[in-house]
Design an enzyme around this catalytic site. Structure first.
Site, PDB file in Angstrom:
ATOM      1  N   ASP A 200      32.116  -6.236   3.054  1.00  0.00           N
ATOM      2  CA  ASP A 200      31.429  -5.198   2.286  1.00  0.00           C
ATOM      3  C   ASP A 200      32.483  -4.465   1.464  1.00  0.00           C
ATOM      4  O   ASP A 200      33.367  -3.813   2.013  1.00  0.00           O
ATOM      5  CB  ASP A 200      30.711  -4.237   3.237  1.00  0.00           C
ATOM      6  CG  ASP A 200      29.892  -3.176   2.509  1.00  0.00           C
ATOM      7  OD1 ASP A 200      30.287  -2.783   1.389  1.00  0.00           O
ATOM      8  OD2 ASP A 200      28.878  -2.726   3.066  1.00  0.00           O
ATOM      9  N   ARG A 374      34.515  14.904   2.903  1.00  0.00           N
ATOM     10  CA  ARG A 374      35.077  13.677   2.344  1.00  0.00           C
ATOM     11  C   ARG A 374      35.326  13.850   0.846  1.00  0.00           C
ATOM     12  O   ARG A 374      34.492  14.390   0.126  1.00  0.00           O
ATOM     13  CB  ARG A 374      34.084  12.534   2.594  1.00  0.00           C
ATOM     14  CG  ARG A 374      34.601  11.148   2.296  1.00  0.00           C
ATOM     15  CD  ARG A 374      33.534  10.105   2.587  1.00  0.00           C
ATOM     16  NE  ARG A 374      32.462  10.147   1.605  1.00  0.00           N
ATOM     17  CZ  ARG A 374      31.683   9.117   1.294  1.00  0.00           C
ATOM     18  NH1 ARG A 374      31.848   7.959   1.904  1.00  0.00           N
ATOM     19  NH2 ARG A 374      30.731   9.239   0.401  1.00  0.00           N
TER      20      ARG A 374
END
Length: 415
Positions: A200, A374
């Site tokens: 991925d 984040r």
């Protein structure tokens, strides 16, 4: 650079940045420091031009003829080859189509069919949820198929690989921590056990150099709306090594994947090569937006992107720990830049409120439950001064306790 740099040193880093001119090719709101390109990339001027051409000229004037005159029909493969340069894939192995979730579903079915004597899918317990949801969905359609998870059934993926494993679905960069896996080493481990592997690349493509061919990868999937700046809902992609093309048999046998789509035959006959992964009619306007972005990416050296990414994330970590370390932040990302993607995550017990306060002050990152703040660093349009200014705002919010204001506690979605 030793010690903590001052503002003059940071501005000198911007002045020496070979990617700095590309910032003017993007449209960013005034007063915003955008550190969420790992969720949705910023818009480039190229993209607007492509969408306008596709809508006002090709669609409006050529109508149905544009499928041929504008090359709409061949875009999935042509764009796939251009994207392939960024992920280390030779031509003919990458196709742009559908969504990441749909492509995971297709490729897992293909891999299981290629290993009919095996019944185990291995994935990460802390994978991005859609990977796990789709793996569960595939398992539910194949009686006897078992899903093993890193962090649940064993501490590491390597410990889960044995002669029952058909396919390993793994993120090159963890969406939450930013940890980067060794693609070549894990691919060798999978192959030594007779298993296939799907990488991925959602948090990798456009963020750092990838070498799918050189790593001998089997398959890869990923999206184009993060670091590749293809736009919201931009189509995803699939990579399949040429050696596997004759064995591709996927369950979503739509007409675009047919060997003769315009023969309108009753029975399905799979097309050749990477086109076997195609399904239904593709979204032309989204494809053209991606084309505009790839026009810009054609000019970009991925080595320069990686060097700036590591430098920016290193700088951010050093500044945050020096100026905000006393306020409850704990680094969740690897400290070593070689082990990290193009993002930095910190844990904070009130991370949700901190991020909402940051966003209101014009520093846009994101929050991931239960406590992660984040920050994504996109080298084409984020500069070193942005890093410095973002830390100043973060320090002020933490030092003054501004995040404790009641309005930040309201449970709303954080972008």
């Amino acid at each position: 650079m030793r010690g903590i740099p001052d503002l003059a040193q940071v501005e000198a880093m911007d002045a020496a940045d070979p990617l700095r001119p590309l910032r003017d090719r993007f449209v960013l709101p005034e007063g915003v420091i955008y550190l969420d390109g790992n969720s949705l990339g910023a818009a480039s001027i190229n993209v607007f031009n492509e969408i306008e051409t596709a809508a006002k000229q090709e669609w409006a004037q050529d109508l149905i003829r544009a499928w041929n005159t504008a090359g709409w029909f061949d875009m999935p493969v042509k764009l796939g080859d251009r994207l392939g340069r960024l992920i280390g894939a030779a031509p003919g192995q990458t196709v742009v189509c559908d969504t990441t979730s749909i492509n995971i579903y297709k490729v897992l079915h293909v891999a299981l069919a290629m290993r009919p004597d095996r019944s185990v899918i291995v994935a990460e317990g802390d994978s991005f949820p859609t990977d796990l949801y789709m793996a569960e969905g595939v398992s539910s359609t194949r009686p006897g198929t078992v899903l093993r998870l890193e962090g649940v059934d064993a501490p590491t993926i390597e410990e889960l690989i044995d002669d029952r494993v058909a396919i390993i679905l793994v993120n090159h960069v963890n969406y939450k921590s930013g940890r980067l896996r060794d693609m070549a080493a894990l691919t060798r481990k999978a192959h030594d056990a007779g298993a296939l592997i799907v990488w991925d690349l959602c948090h990798t493509a456009g963020a750092l150099p990838v070498d799918l061919d050189g790593s001998n990868a089997d398959f890869a999937i990923g999206c184009t709306y993060k670091y590749l700046n293809g736009g919201p809902g931009a189509p995803a992609f699939i990579y399949a090594a040429t050696r596997h093309h004759p064995d591709i048999s996927q369950p979503l046998s739509g007409w675009w994947g047919h060997a003769r789509p315009f023969a309108f035959e009753q029975g399905y006959a799979a097309g050749s090569g990477i086109r076997r992964f195609l399904c239904g009619t593709q979204p032309v306007l989204s494809m053209r937006a991606l084309k505009g972005s790839l026009d810009l990416w054609d000019e970009v050296d991925m080595t320069a992107v990686r060097e700036k990414s590591v430098a920016m994330t290193d700088l951010f970590i050093r500044l945050v720990e020096a100026r905000c370390g006393a306020f409850g932040l704990e680094l969740e990302s690897p400290r070593n830049g070689a082990e990290r993607g193009s993002q930095v995550s910190f844990a904070h017990p009130h991370g949700y409120q901190v991020m909402r306060a940051l966003i209101e002050r014009g520093v846009i990152g994101d929050f991931r439950a239960p406590s992660t703040v984040r920050f994504g660093f996109t080298p084409l349009y984020v500069g070193y001064r942005d890093v410095w200014d973002a830390v100043e705002v973060l320090e002020d919010i933490l030092r003054t306790g501004a995040w404790q204001e009641a309005r930040y506690a309201i449970k709303e979605a954080v972008t």
